[in-house]
Scaffold this motif. Sequence first.
Motif, PDB file in Angstrom:
ATOM      1  N   GLU A 151       0.879  -0.831   0.274  1.00 15.65           N
ATOM      2  CA  GLU A 151      -0.108  -0.009  -0.134  1.00 15.65           C
ATOM      3  C   GLU A 151       1.019   0.793   0.043  1.00 15.65           C
ATOM      4  O   GLU A 151       0.450   2.233  -0.460  1.00 15.65           O
ATOM      5  CB  GLU A 151      -0.874   0.272   1.213  1.00 15.65           C
ATOM      6  CG  GLU A 151      -1.422  -0.893   1.044  1.00 15.65           C
ATOM      7  CD  GLU A 151      -1.532  -1.879   1.238  1.00 15.65           C
ATOM      8  OE1 GLU A 151      -0.540  -2.412   2.357  1.00 15.65           O
ATOM      9  OE2 GLU A 151      -2.056  -3.364   1.221  1.00 15.65           O
ATOM     10  N   PHE A 152       1.999   1.706   0.476  1.00 19.65           N
ATOM     11  CA  PHE A 152       2.971   1.997   0.721  1.00 19.65           C
ATOM     12  C   PHE A 152       3.587   2.952  -0.868  1.00 19.65           C
ATOM     13  O   PHE A 152       3.453   3.814  -0.645  1.00 19.65           O
ATOM     14  CB  PHE A 152       4.290   1.971   1.399  1.00 19.65           C
ATOM     15  CG  PHE A 152       4.653   3.470   1.862  1.00 19.65           C
ATOM     16  CD1 PHE A 152       4.750   4.385   2.824  1.00 19.65           C
ATOM     17  CD2 PHE A 152       6.032   3.132   1.413  1.00 19.65           C
ATOM     18  CE1 PHE A 152       5.411   5.589   3.166  1.00 19.65           C
ATOM     19  CE2 PHE A 152       6.931   4.772   1.495  1.00 19.65           C
ATOM     20  CZ  PHE A 152       6.594   5.534   2.302  1.00 19.65           C
TER      21      PHE A 152
ATOM     22  N   GLN B  39       1.330   4.112  -3.308  1.00 17.31           N
ATOM     23  CA  GLN B  39       0.855   5.549  -2.873  1.00 17.31           C
ATOM     24  C   GLN B  39       2.312   6.024  -3.630  1.00 17.31           C
ATOM     25  O   GLN B  39       1.852   7.376  -4.019  1.00 17.31           O
ATOM     26  CB  GLN B  39       1.369   5.966  -1.464  1.00 17.31           C
ATOM     27  CG  GLN B  39       1.110   7.145  -0.257  1.00 17.31           C
ATOM     28  CD  GLN B  39       0.975   7.497   1.091  1.00 17.31           C
ATOM     29  OE1 GLN B  39       1.656   6.348   1.704  1.00 17.31           O
ATOM     30  NE2 GLN B  39       0.841   8.396   1.194  1.00 17.31           N
TER      31      GLN B  39
ATOM     32  N   LYS C 270       1.120   6.399  -7.830  1.00 21.93           N
ATOM     33  CA  LYS C 270      -0.030   6.965  -7.113  1.00 21.93           C
ATOM     34  C   LYS C 270       0.292   8.612  -7.930  1.00 21.93           C
ATOM     35  O   LYS C 270       0.101   9.554  -7.731  1.00 21.93           O
ATOM     36  CB  LYS C 270      -1.216   7.055  -6.217  1.00 21.93           C
ATOM     37  CG  LYS C 270      -1.609   5.787  -6.485  1.00 21.93           C
ATOM     38  CD  LYS C 270      -3.344   5.433  -5.471  1.00 21.93           C
ATOM     39  CE  LYS C 270      -4.008   4.873  -5.686  1.00 21.93           C
ATOM     40  NZ  LYS C 270      -5.322   4.128  -5.321  1.00 21.93           N
TER      41      LYS C 270
ATOM     42  N   LEU D 258       7.613  11.130   1.628  1.00 25.78           N
ATOM     43  CA  LEU D 258       7.517  10.644   1.954  1.00 25.78           C
ATOM     44  C   LEU D 258       8.339  10.012   3.248  1.00 25.78           C
ATOM     45  O   LEU D 258       8.754   8.568   3.544  1.00 25.78           O
ATOM     46  CB  LEU D 258       7.143   8.723   0.731  1.00 25.78           C
ATOM     47  CG  LEU D 258       5.580   9.194  -0.016  1.00 25.78           C
ATOM     48  CD1 LEU D 258       5.891   7.931  -0.682  1.00 25.78           C
ATOM     49  CD2 LEU D 258       4.643   9.165   0.997  1.00 25.78           C
TER      50      LEU D 258
END
Length: 108
Positions: free
Chosen positions: A11-12, A15, A18, A34
């Motif tokens: 998921e990270f 991110q 995206k 990040l």
Amino acid sequence: MGKIRKTYDKEFKLQAIKLYYEEGMGSNSIGKELGIGISIVKRWINHYKREGIQGLEEKRGKATGFNKGRPRIEPLSDTEKIQRLEAENAYLKKLLALKKEMIQKRKP
């Protein structure tokens, strides 16, 4: 002893992807946003381009093939040990013979 690498969940990583595709951010900006290295972001982007979402899955610890991955849980049986040692012995004898042959060829 080697460095311990941090593992990021899918998921990270998604991110970061995206931010790259949807927000149009560069890898430098994503890394700063990040708090991760630029080379890591570039690697994730390349993996995503090549393999899609599966490219973001963790691959460490999933080695396959001969002599890779975790060692066997069960020890080898006596006959398997003997076969392995006999093959190793035959290989070493051939190697020794080749070395002797090379040394004899060098002597005038």
